[in-house]
Motif scaffolding. Structure first.
Motif, PDB file in Angstrom:
ATOM      1  N   ARG A 232       1.972  -0.218  -6.495  1.00  0.00           N
ATOM      2  CA  ARG A 232       0.849  -0.640  -7.330  1.00  0.00           C
ATOM      3  C   ARG A 232       1.309  -1.815  -8.188  1.00  0.00           C
ATOM      4  NH1 ARG A 232      -1.404   3.637 -11.039  1.00  0.00           N
ATOM      5  NH2 ARG A 232       0.767   3.572 -11.696  1.00  0.00           N
TER       6      ARG A 232
ATOM      7  N   HIS B  81       0.833  -1.205   0.000  1.00  0.00           N
ATOM      8  CA  HIS B  81       0.000   0.000   0.000  1.00  0.00           C
ATOM      9  C   HIS B  81       0.877   1.268   0.000  1.00  0.00           C
ATOM     10  CE1 HIS B  81      -3.013   2.880   1.312  1.00  0.00           C
ATOM     11  NE2 HIS B  81      -3.934   1.964   1.066  1.00  0.00           N
ATOM     12  N   PRO B  82       0.433   2.306  -0.729  1.00  0.00           N
ATOM     13  CA  PRO B  82       1.199   3.563  -0.749  1.00  0.00           C
ATOM     14  C   PRO B  82       1.510   4.129   0.643  1.00  0.00           C
ATOM     15  CG  PRO B  82      -0.461   3.612  -2.467  1.00  0.00           C
ATOM     16  CD  PRO B  82      -0.697   2.343  -1.675  1.00  0.00           C
ATOM     17  N   MET B  83       0.773   3.726   1.667  1.00  0.00           N
ATOM     18  CA  MET B  83       1.091   4.247   3.004  1.00  0.00           C
ATOM     19  C   MET B  83       2.406   3.661   3.535  1.00  0.00           C
ATOM     20  SD  MET B  83      -1.849   2.587   5.432  1.00  0.00           S
ATOM     21  CE  MET B  83      -1.981   0.817   5.689  1.00  0.00           C
TER      22      MET B  83
ATOM     23  N   CYS C  44     -14.300  -3.177   3.471  1.00  0.00           N
ATOM     24  CA  CYS C  44     -14.952  -2.714   2.237  1.00  0.00           C
ATOM     25  C   CYS C  44     -14.370  -3.312   0.964  1.00  0.00           C
ATOM     26  CB  CYS C  44     -14.896  -1.191   2.189  1.00  0.00           C
ATOM     27  SG  CYS C  44     -13.267  -0.526   2.549  1.00  0.00           S
TER      28      CYS C  44
ATOM     29  N   TRP D  12      -6.487  -3.001  -3.307  1.00  0.00           N
ATOM     30  CA  TRP D  12      -7.943  -3.021  -3.555  1.00  0.00           C
ATOM     31  C   TRP D  12      -8.467  -1.703  -4.124  1.00  0.00           C
ATOM     32  CZ3 TRP D  12     -11.701   0.104  -1.280  1.00  0.00           C
ATOM     33  CH2 TRP D  12     -11.243   0.936  -0.249  1.00  0.00           C
ATOM     34  N   TRP D  13      -7.849  -0.594  -3.757  1.00  0.00           N
ATOM     35  CA  TRP D  13      -8.326   0.750  -4.128  1.00  0.00           C
ATOM     36  C   TRP D  13      -7.897   1.153  -5.540  1.00  0.00           C
ATOM     37  CZ3 TRP D  13      -4.555   3.873  -5.831  1.00  0.00           C
ATOM     38  CH2 TRP D  13      -3.243   3.399  -5.588  1.00  0.00           C
ATOM     39  N   ASP D  14      -6.972   0.392  -6.143  1.00  0.00           N
ATOM     40  CA  ASP D  14      -6.337   0.806  -7.396  1.00  0.00           C
ATOM     41  C   ASP D  14      -7.302   0.674  -8.579  1.00  0.00           C
ATOM     42  OD1 ASP D  14      -4.793   1.170  -9.667  1.00  0.00           O
ATOM     43  OD2 ASP D  14      -3.174  -0.178  -9.027  1.00  0.00           O
ATOM     44  N   PRO D  15      -7.630   1.770  -9.253  1.00  0.00           N
ATOM     45  CA  PRO D  15      -8.570   1.710 -10.382  1.00  0.00           C
ATOM     46  C   PRO D  15      -8.076   0.806 -11.514  1.00  0.00           C
ATOM     47  CG  PRO D  15      -8.153   3.989  -9.750  1.00  0.00           C
ATOM     48  CD  PRO D  15      -7.157   3.142  -9.013  1.00  0.00           C
ATOM     49  N   ASP D  16      -6.761   0.545 -11.537  1.00  0.00           N
ATOM     50  CA  ASP D  16      -6.213  -0.310 -12.604  1.00  0.00           C
ATOM     51  C   ASP D  16      -6.136  -1.781 -12.195  1.00  0.00           C
ATOM     52  OD1 ASP D  16      -5.837   2.077 -13.972  1.00  0.00           O
ATOM     53  OD2 ASP D  16      -3.791   2.324 -13.211  1.00  0.00           O
TER      54      ASP D  16
ATOM     55  N   GLU E 151       3.782  -0.927 -11.081  1.00  0.00           N
ATOM     56  CA  GLU E 151       5.229  -0.805 -10.804  1.00  0.00           C
ATOM     57  C   GLU E 151       5.861  -2.185 -10.664  1.00  0.00           C
ATOM     58  OE1 GLU E 151       3.677   2.416 -11.200  1.00  0.00           O
ATOM     59  OE2 GLU E 151       3.045   1.826  -9.190  1.00  0.00           O
TER      60      GLU E 151
ATOM     61  N   TRP F 299     -10.033  -4.452   4.355  1.00  0.00           N
ATOM     62  CA  TRP F 299      -9.659  -3.096   4.766  1.00  0.00           C
ATOM     63  C   TRP F 299     -10.763  -2.527   5.637  1.00  0.00           C
ATOM     64  CZ3 TRP F 299      -5.417   0.144   4.174  1.00  0.00           C
ATOM     65  CH2 TRP F 299      -5.610   1.465   4.602  1.00  0.00           C
TER      66      TRP F 299
END
Lengths: 277, 277
Positions: free
Chosen positions: A159, A147-149, A229, A185-189, A162, A211
Motif C-alpha cells: 500500500r 498489489h497485496p496479491m 473498474c 485502486w482498491w485502497d480506501p486511503d 508502507e 483492473w
C-alpha cells in the motif's frame, strides 16, 4: 483539469513491456509516429543493444524517459543473494543515467519464509545502500507498491502507506513512490496518501491501466484503460491536485493484448488514453 | 498457547466446501470419524436435502456449526437486484437458525461501475435491514473481509479496518467479523485490528488455510496450512490473546486438493492442522 490537458497525448508515456514483442527501436518509432514522446524502458530491451546506442536512439528521437524498469528485489535470505541484488541495482543506476531516465522503478521484493516486517527492514537497508550511487548519478528511486496479491513472492510493500514509511525513514529527495493504479485502486486511503505524497514531494510516477473484473491471471491479465473498474479520471485528479506534472505512464501486461497486432493495439491504447486517463 | 490446545483437533472445524465433492452426510461422517466435531456448512449442501433432515443429521452427530456460508452480496445497481439479495439473506437466516449455526458469513459484494465508497454504504444499509430478523433468529452476522484482489467483483470490504467501520456504524452485538487469514495475512495492521476486534467483541470467526507463492488461480488455488507463507501460529496467537475460544475453521478452495481422494485429503488436513494451526 483543463480540456487541453485531458484531450491530448502530450503527457502520455508507454512502458516498453506493454508492447512486449517490440524492440526498443520499434517502440521509439511507433510511439513517436503516434505522437507519444514518453517511454519507460524495461531492462530487457537494453540487453540486446549497446547502452550507448540505446541512449542515442532515445535522444535522437527526443523521447522523454520517466523510468527505467525495474530494480529492487532487496529481500533475500543470505548475503550472496543480497550481493547479487545490489550488483544488479548498481547496473540499473548506470543504465538509468546512460539513457537519461528520471527514476528507477523499484519492485522491492518478498521471499517466502521471511516475514513482511523483516522484509520491509531489508528494503529500507537496501535502498539506503543504493542511495550514494543514485545521488552521484542523479537518478531518483521510486518504490512501486504492488498489489497485496504479490505479497507472497514479489513485494512486501503493498500500500502507499508502507511506501511512505520507507520514504519517511530514508528522508531523501531522491526517494519517492511510483503509483500504479493497478496495485492501489482498491485502497480506501488512496486519496489521502496521494495528497500526503504530494506534500512530502515523494510522488514520482503515475502508472495507468485497468483492473478487469474476474481477472484470469495474477500477472498477465491487466486491462486497457476502460476495460475495468478503476475510476482513472478521479485518481488522475487526485494526482494532479498535488501539482504532479509528470507523465501518465501506460503499463499493461496482458496475454490477450500481447497476442494482437501491436500497431493496432497501440492505436487502441491511444484511443483508450484519450477517453479514460 | 498451551500444548494441549495446540496439539488436538478439539477446536478444529472444516468448511464443507473444502471437500467440495462430499454431501453433508459424508462430511459429517468423515469429520466425526477423524475426531473433528466442528463443521461450517455451505448452502449448496443444504439444497439437495430437507432442512429439517440436515438439522437432525448435525444434531444427532453432535456437530458444532460455527457458520452457515454464505450470505451478503448487498451491492446492487437496482432495487430488483437488492430485493433478490435481501430475500436470499432472509432464507440464509432461516437456514442458519434451523441448523443451529452461530453465525452467517457475509461476502458483502462489489459491482463494477459502483464505487467502493458507495458500495460500502450499501453494505451497511443491507446489513441494517437484515438485523431485525437475525436478532429474532439469534444468528450473528459476520463480515468476512476479502482479499483486495476481489474488490472488483466480490467484496468492497478488503481489510479488517473497513469491516470495523461497518461494525462501528451498526454497533450491534450481532454484527462482527470473520477473519480469514487468506484475505488479510499481508495487512500490516492485522495484529492491531485483531486486538481491536477483541476489545469491541466483534471477532466472531477465524478461518485458516495458506497463501501459496506463485498462486495459479485467483479463486481455486488456496494452500493447505503449511503450503505457503502465512505465519499461522503467530496470527492464532493474536486471535487467542483477545480471548477468542471459537473454532479454527479450515476453508480451502483448491482444484489441486479437490482432485485428490477426499479421505486421504482429510487425513492431510488433520496433520497440517496439528502441525501448523
Amino acid at each position: 483539469m483543463s480540456a487541453s490537458r485531458l484531450h491530448d497525448l502530450s503527457r502520455c508515456a508507454i512502458h516498453t513491456q506493454t508492447n512486449k514483442s517490440w524492440k526498443l527501436r520499434q517502440c521509439i518509432d511507433h510511439y513517436s509516429a503516434a505522437g507519444i514522446k514518453g517511454i519507460s524502458v524495461w531492462r530487457n530491451v537494453l540487453e540486446e543493444i549497446k547502452l550507448a546506442d540505446a541512449a542515442k536512439m532515445l535522444r535522437d528521437a527526443g523521447m522523454t524517459v520517466p523510468a527505467l524498469v525495474r530494480g529492487g528485489f532487496f529481500v533475500a535470505k543470505d548475503s550472496p543473494a543480497k550481493k547479487k541484488a545490489s550488483e544488479a541495482n548498481r547496473r540499473c543506476i548506470e543504465e538509468a543515467q546512460a539513457i537519461g531516465a528520471e527514476m528507477i522503478v523499484l519492485v522491492v521484493g518478498a521471499v517466502p519464509g521471511i516475514s513482511l516486517t523483516e522484509a520491509r527492514k531489508q528494503v529500507a537497508d537496501g535502498m539506503a545502500a543504493m542511495l550514494p550511487e543514485a545521488r552521484a548519478a542523479g537518478v531518483k528511486l521510486a518504490i512501486e507498491p504492488l498489489h497485496p496479491m504479490y505479497a507472497g513472492d514479489r513485494s512486501c510493500i503493498n500500500r502507499m502507506a508502507e511506501a511512505r514509511h520507507i520514504c519517511e525513514q530514508l528522508n531523501d529527495p531522491l526517494v519517492g513512490i511510483a503509483v500504479d493504479v493497478y496495485h492501489v485502486w482498491w485502497d480506501p486511503d488512496l486519496e489521502t496518501e496521494i495528497a500526503l505524497a504530494g506534500k512530502m514531494k515523494t510522488l514520482f510516477g503515475y502508472h495507468v491501466c485497468d483492473w478487469r473484473p474476474n481477472t484470469r491471471h495474477l500477472l498477465t491479465d491487466r486491462g486497457l484503460m476502460g476495460d475495468g473498474c478503476i475510476d482513472l479520471r478521479t485518481i488522475r485528479g487526485w494526482v494532479e491536485a498535488t501539482g504532479f506534472r509528470g507523465c501518465n505512464e501506460v503499463e499493461i501486461f496482458s496475454d490477450e493484448y500481447w497476442a494482437m497486432d501491436q500497431q493496432a493495439y497501440l492505436e487502441k491504447i491511444c484511443r483508450a488514453y484519450l477517453q479514460h486517463v
